[in-house]
Write a protein that holds these residues in place. Structure first.
Motif: not given
Length: 120
Positions: A37-39, A44-45, A92, A104, A110, A113
């Motif tokens: 995922f990326r933010q 938002e993610r 990421y 998510a 998690w 990042g």
């Protein structure tokens, strides 16, 4: 418990490539679906890609440029990112969960990042 550590982020010019890695430790890696995922700041993610035994999924917005793969022997999942654009700039995150999902909240673990910055 599963511990995830991302690496491979950095600063790259538009059009360049990066390969992100996510090393997992803890429970049996091959049992988990792995996602990226990326933010971006103020956003938002966002789902990027996911992979599990028997299949994978990549977001439509990046599917012609990004690819996900995994090496169960190394407990590592990768995100190959090609033809990077400034809009790809984000943190990421790697995640582990039970099923192939773009949501998510369906992931249980998690990483911290890794920053990807694409300059124009």
């Amino acid at each position: 418990q599963v511990q995830l550590v991302e690496s491979g982020g950095g600063l790259v010019q538009a059009g360049g490539s990066l390969r992100l890695s996510c090393a997992a430790s803890g429970r049996t890696f091959s049992n988990y679906a792995m996602g990226w995922f990326r933010q971006a700041p103020g956003k938002e993610r966002e789902f990027v890609a996911a992979i599990r035994w028997g299949g994978s999924s990549v977001a439509d917005s990046v599917k012609d440029r990004f690819a996900i793969s995994r090496d169960n022997a190394k407990n590592t999942v990768y995100l190959q990112m090609n033809r990077l654009e400034p809009e790809d700039t984000a943190v990421y995150f790697c995640a582990a969960g039970g099923g192939l999902s773009a949501i998510a909240m369906n992931y249980d673990y998690w990483g911290q990042g890794t920053q990807v910055t694409v300059s124009s």
